[in-house]
Design a protein around this motif. Structure first.
Motif, PDB file in Angstrom:
ATOM      1  N   LEU A  54     -30.860  -0.257  32.157  1.00  0.00           N
ATOM      2  CA  LEU A  54     -32.275  -0.471  31.861  1.00  0.00           C
ATOM      3  C   LEU A  54     -32.474  -0.313  30.365  1.00  0.00           C
ATOM      4  O   LEU A  54     -32.484   0.802  29.841  1.00  0.00           O
ATOM      5  CB  LEU A  54     -33.148   0.527  32.625  1.00  0.00           C
ATOM      6  CG  LEU A  54     -34.667   0.390  32.452  1.00  0.00           C
ATOM      7  CD1 LEU A  54     -35.138  -0.997  32.872  1.00  0.00           C
ATOM      8  CD2 LEU A  54     -35.392   1.452  33.265  1.00  0.00           C
ATOM      9  N   THR A  55     -32.573  -1.423  29.676  1.00  0.00           N
ATOM     10  CA  THR A  55     -32.782  -1.396  28.232  1.00  0.00           C
ATOM     11  C   THR A  55     -33.906  -2.353  27.879  1.00  0.00           C
ATOM     12  O   THR A  55     -34.218  -3.274  28.630  1.00  0.00           O
ATOM     13  CB  THR A  55     -31.521  -1.831  27.465  1.00  0.00           C
ATOM     14  OG1 THR A  55     -31.200  -3.183  27.821  1.00  0.00           O
ATOM     15  CG2 THR A  55     -30.346  -0.920  27.781  1.00  0.00           C
ATOM     16  N   GLY A  73     -49.670  -5.313  10.700  1.00  0.00           N
ATOM     17  CA  GLY A  73     -49.145  -4.068  11.228  1.00  0.00           C
ATOM     18  C   GLY A  73     -48.282  -4.365  12.435  1.00  0.00           C
ATOM     19  O   GLY A  73     -48.550  -5.316  13.178  1.00  0.00           O
ATOM     20  N   SER A  74     -47.229  -3.583  12.654  1.00  0.00           N
ATOM     21  CA  SER A  74     -46.358  -3.804  13.805  1.00  0.00           C
ATOM     22  C   SER A  74     -45.714  -2.486  14.212  1.00  0.00           C
ATOM     23  O   SER A  74     -45.665  -1.526  13.433  1.00  0.00           O
ATOM     24  CB  SER A  74     -45.275  -4.841  13.488  1.00  0.00           C
ATOM     25  OG  SER A  74     -44.437  -4.395  12.441  1.00  0.00           O
ATOM     26  N   ALA A  75     -45.213  -2.451  15.451  1.00  0.00           N
ATOM     27  CA  ALA A  75     -44.539  -1.260  15.962  1.00  0.00           C
ATOM     28  C   ALA A  75     -43.620  -1.673  17.101  1.00  0.00           C
ATOM     29  O   ALA A  75     -43.882  -2.660  17.798  1.00  0.00           O
ATOM     30  CB  ALA A  75     -45.548  -0.221  16.441  1.00  0.00           C
ATOM     31  N   SER A  76     -42.540  -0.918  17.303  1.00  0.00           N
ATOM     32  CA  SER A  76     -41.588  -1.213  18.367  1.00  0.00           C
ATOM     33  C   SER A  76     -40.938   0.085  18.826  1.00  0.00           C
ATOM     34  O   SER A  76     -40.496   0.893  17.998  1.00  0.00           O
ATOM     35  CB  SER A  76     -40.518  -2.193  17.869  1.00  0.00           C
ATOM     36  OG  SER A  76     -39.585  -2.480  18.889  1.00  0.00           O
ATOM     37  N   PHE A  77     -40.895   0.294  20.154  1.00  0.00           N
ATOM     38  CA  PHE A  77     -40.270   1.484  20.722  1.00  0.00           C
ATOM     39  C   PHE A  77     -39.468   1.089  21.955  1.00  0.00           C
ATOM     40  O   PHE A  77     -39.855   0.190  22.705  1.00  0.00           O
ATOM     41  CB  PHE A  77     -41.322   2.525  21.130  1.00  0.00           C
ATOM     42  CG  PHE A  77     -42.091   3.106  19.977  1.00  0.00           C
ATOM     43  CD1 PHE A  77     -41.546   4.125  19.207  1.00  0.00           C
ATOM     44  CD2 PHE A  77     -43.357   2.641  19.663  1.00  0.00           C
ATOM     45  CE1 PHE A  77     -42.257   4.666  18.143  1.00  0.00           C
ATOM     46  CE2 PHE A  77     -44.070   3.172  18.604  1.00  0.00           C
ATOM     47  CZ  PHE A  77     -43.518   4.193  17.841  1.00  0.00           C
ATOM     48  N   GLY A  78     -38.363   1.771  22.188  1.00  0.00           N
ATOM     49  CA  GLY A  78     -37.594   1.566  23.401  1.00  0.00           C
ATOM     50  C   GLY A  78     -38.401   1.963  24.621  1.00  0.00           C
ATOM     51  O   GLY A  78     -39.205   2.900  24.570  1.00  0.00           O
ATOM     52  N   ILE A  79     -38.187   1.261  25.737  1.00  0.00           N
ATOM     53  CA  ILE A  79     -39.024   1.506  26.913  1.00  0.00           C
ATOM     54  C   ILE A  79     -38.788   2.882  27.531  1.00  0.00           C
ATOM     55  O   ILE A  79     -39.634   3.376  28.281  1.00  0.00           O
ATOM     56  CB  ILE A  79     -38.817   0.413  27.979  1.00  0.00           C
ATOM     57  CG1 ILE A  79     -37.357   0.374  28.424  1.00  0.00           C
ATOM     58  CG2 ILE A  79     -39.270  -0.937  27.471  1.00  0.00           C
ATOM     59  CD1 ILE A  79     -37.125  -0.564  29.589  1.00  0.00           C
ATOM     60  N   GLY A 126     -48.704   4.201  28.639  1.00  0.00           N
ATOM     61  CA  GLY A 126     -48.210   4.184  30.006  1.00  0.00           C
ATOM     62  C   GLY A 126     -46.927   3.396  30.175  1.00  0.00           C
ATOM     63  O   GLY A 126     -46.346   2.864  29.228  1.00  0.00           O
ATOM     64  N   SER A 127     -46.473   3.298  31.431  1.00  0.00           N
ATOM     65  CA  SER A 127     -45.226   2.618  31.766  1.00  0.00           C
ATOM     66  C   SER A 127     -45.399   1.840  33.065  1.00  0.00           C
ATOM     67  O   SER A 127     -46.117   2.278  33.975  1.00  0.00           O
ATOM     68  CB  SER A 127     -44.089   3.636  31.917  1.00  0.00           C
ATOM     69  OG  SER A 127     -42.915   3.022  32.399  1.00  0.00           O
ATOM     70  N   ALA A 128     -44.729   0.679  33.163  1.00  0.00           N
ATOM     71  CA  ALA A 128     -44.827  -0.159  34.357  1.00  0.00           C
ATOM     72  C   ALA A 128     -43.978   0.370  35.502  1.00  0.00           C
ATOM     73  O   ALA A 128     -44.149  -0.047  36.651  1.00  0.00           O
ATOM     74  CB  ALA A 128     -44.412  -1.587  34.027  1.00  0.00           C
ATOM     75  N   ILE A 129     -43.038   1.263  35.202  1.00  0.00           N
ATOM     76  CA  ILE A 129     -42.212   1.898  36.226  1.00  0.00           C
ATOM     77  C   ILE A 129     -42.287   3.405  36.029  1.00  0.00           C
ATOM     78  O   ILE A 129     -42.735   3.889  34.982  1.00  0.00           O
ATOM     79  CB  ILE A 129     -40.742   1.428  36.150  1.00  0.00           C
ATOM     80  CG1 ILE A 129     -40.112   1.869  34.823  1.00  0.00           C
ATOM     81  CG2 ILE A 129     -40.653  -0.085  36.321  1.00  0.00           C
ATOM     82  CD1 ILE A 129     -38.623   1.598  34.726  1.00  0.00           C
ATOM     83  N   THR A 164     -37.531  -6.578  28.597  1.00  0.00           N
ATOM     84  CA  THR A 164     -36.728  -5.606  29.320  1.00  0.00           C
ATOM     85  C   THR A 164     -35.556  -6.296  30.000  1.00  0.00           C
ATOM     86  O   THR A 164     -35.726  -7.352  30.604  1.00  0.00           O
ATOM     87  CB  THR A 164     -37.567  -4.897  30.403  1.00  0.00           C
ATOM     88  OG1 THR A 164     -38.721  -4.326  29.800  1.00  0.00           O
ATOM     89  CG2 THR A 164     -36.756  -3.810  31.093  1.00  0.00           C
ATOM     90  N   THR A 165     -34.377  -5.721  29.893  1.00  0.00           N
ATOM     91  CA  THR A 165     -33.214  -6.210  30.623  1.00  0.00           C
ATOM     92  C   THR A 165     -32.743  -5.116  31.569  1.00  0.00           C
ATOM     93  O   THR A 165     -32.603  -3.963  31.164  1.00  0.00           O
ATOM     94  CB  THR A 165     -32.073  -6.575  29.658  1.00  0.00           C
ATOM     95  OG1 THR A 165     -32.541  -7.560  28.741  1.00  0.00           O
ATOM     96  CG2 THR A 165     -30.877  -7.131  30.412  1.00  0.00           C
TER      97      THR A 165
END
Length: 310
Positions: A54-55, A73-79, A126-129, A164-165
């Motif tokens: 799960l990545t 502006g931008s942002a990125s985080f691992g799930i 939040g999170s989808a899982i 998501t993979t």
């Protein structure tokens, strides 16, 4: 001579060359996605324990623009990082609208909104899982606003996406139910007399796609609800001035879709795209024919004045 001067001054005022109130264009798009979940066929939420791999990342950006000037502006985080992107609102304007950070409500006053600006904002939580047994449900919000009260080009753009993979390690294959609520909103406004090429446009886009990477990247599922895509597009032009609004009552809509059977052990990639876009163009330039009439009148006034001096 005095009568001629008075008539020419009236023509100047009618053409908008003598000052006075400005015409205006305005567009805004807001998309609020809430309680987004990925569910088993039995209704339980997927969790990290359902995947052997799960990545992926949650990525977001916001951009405001006006006459070629940009604020980004931008942002990125691992799930699985425990963080989600919340990009500070971005604006280029004169002035920028008095909106607080993470304000995703429409402007309370009807258009035009004062000022010339491009504005955008984004938030996600939040999170989808279920991660480590935690709660499930994503809340993702974006907005884009653009306004012009002078000759200008302005735009706002904001997006939040998840790539998501993952692969299943279930004892048996299963489907995936995508479920969420959404409140879409878009508005476009062009005043009468805004100019010969003035326009305002606002739209939303939201989609989820699943690829089977084990089968060579073939697309096996695509969900693009019309209510969050084509139906939300609104526009106005100088040829059709006025206001167009989509979902003015801010009605919350519920969506769900079920994937085909996802095979245990196969690797799948999910891509979710969520965007809002607004842009305006205003060009308060008199039409060539009007300019010719005005120029001829001014030339006539000059010749009459010269003749009287002679």
């Amino acid at each position: 001579m005095k009568a001629l001067k008075r008539s020419l001054l009236a023509a100047v005022a009618a053409l908008g060359l003598g000052g006075g109130a400005q015409a205006a264009t305005f567009a805004s798009a807001i998309l609020d996605i809430n309680n987004f979940r990925l569910l088993h066929s039995g209704g339980a939420a997927y969790s990290t324990s359902d995947f052997s791999v799960l990545t992926g990342t949650n990525d977001a950006h916001a951009t405001g623009a006006r006459n070629g000037l940009f604020a980004n502006g931008s942002a990125s985080f691992g799930i699985l990082s425990g963080f989600t992107p919340n990009v500070a609102h971005q604006c280029v304007g004169a002035p920028c609208p008095p909106l607080a950070e993470d304000n995703f409500l429409p402007f309370t006053a009807p258009p035009p909104v004062p000022g010339t600006f491009g504005h955008a904002d984004q938030a996600m939580s939040g999170s989808a899982i279920s991660i480590g047994g935690g709660p499930v449900g994503v809340h993702a919000q974006t907005r884009a606003d653009a306004s012009s009260s002078v000759n200008a080009v302005a735009s706002g753009n904001s997006s939040v996406g998840t790539s998501t993979t993952f692969s299943f390690t279930l004892g048996s294959s299963d489907t995936m139910n995508i479920a969420f609520d959404a409140t879409p909103y878009s508005i476009a406004y062009v005043s009468a007399g805004a100019g010969p090429v003035s326009n305002a446009n606002a739209r939303l886009s939201w989609a989820i796609n699943i690829l089977n990477l084990t089968a060579g990247g073939v697309s096996i599922f695509d969900f693009t609800p019309a209510a969050l895509n084509g139906l939300s597009a609104v526009s106005r032009t100088d040829g059709l001035p006025g206001t167009s609004v989509y979902n003015a009552a801010l009605t919350m809509m519920s969506f769900s879709a079920v994937t085909p059977l996802l095979l245990a052990g196969n690797t799948y990639q999910i891509t979710i795209e969520h965007n809002t876009l607004a842009n305006v163009l205003q060009q308060q330039v008199p039409e060539p024919a009007s300019l010719s009439i005005l120029a001829a009148g001014l030339l006539g006034m000059s010749l009459l004045s010269r003749r009287r001096r002679l």
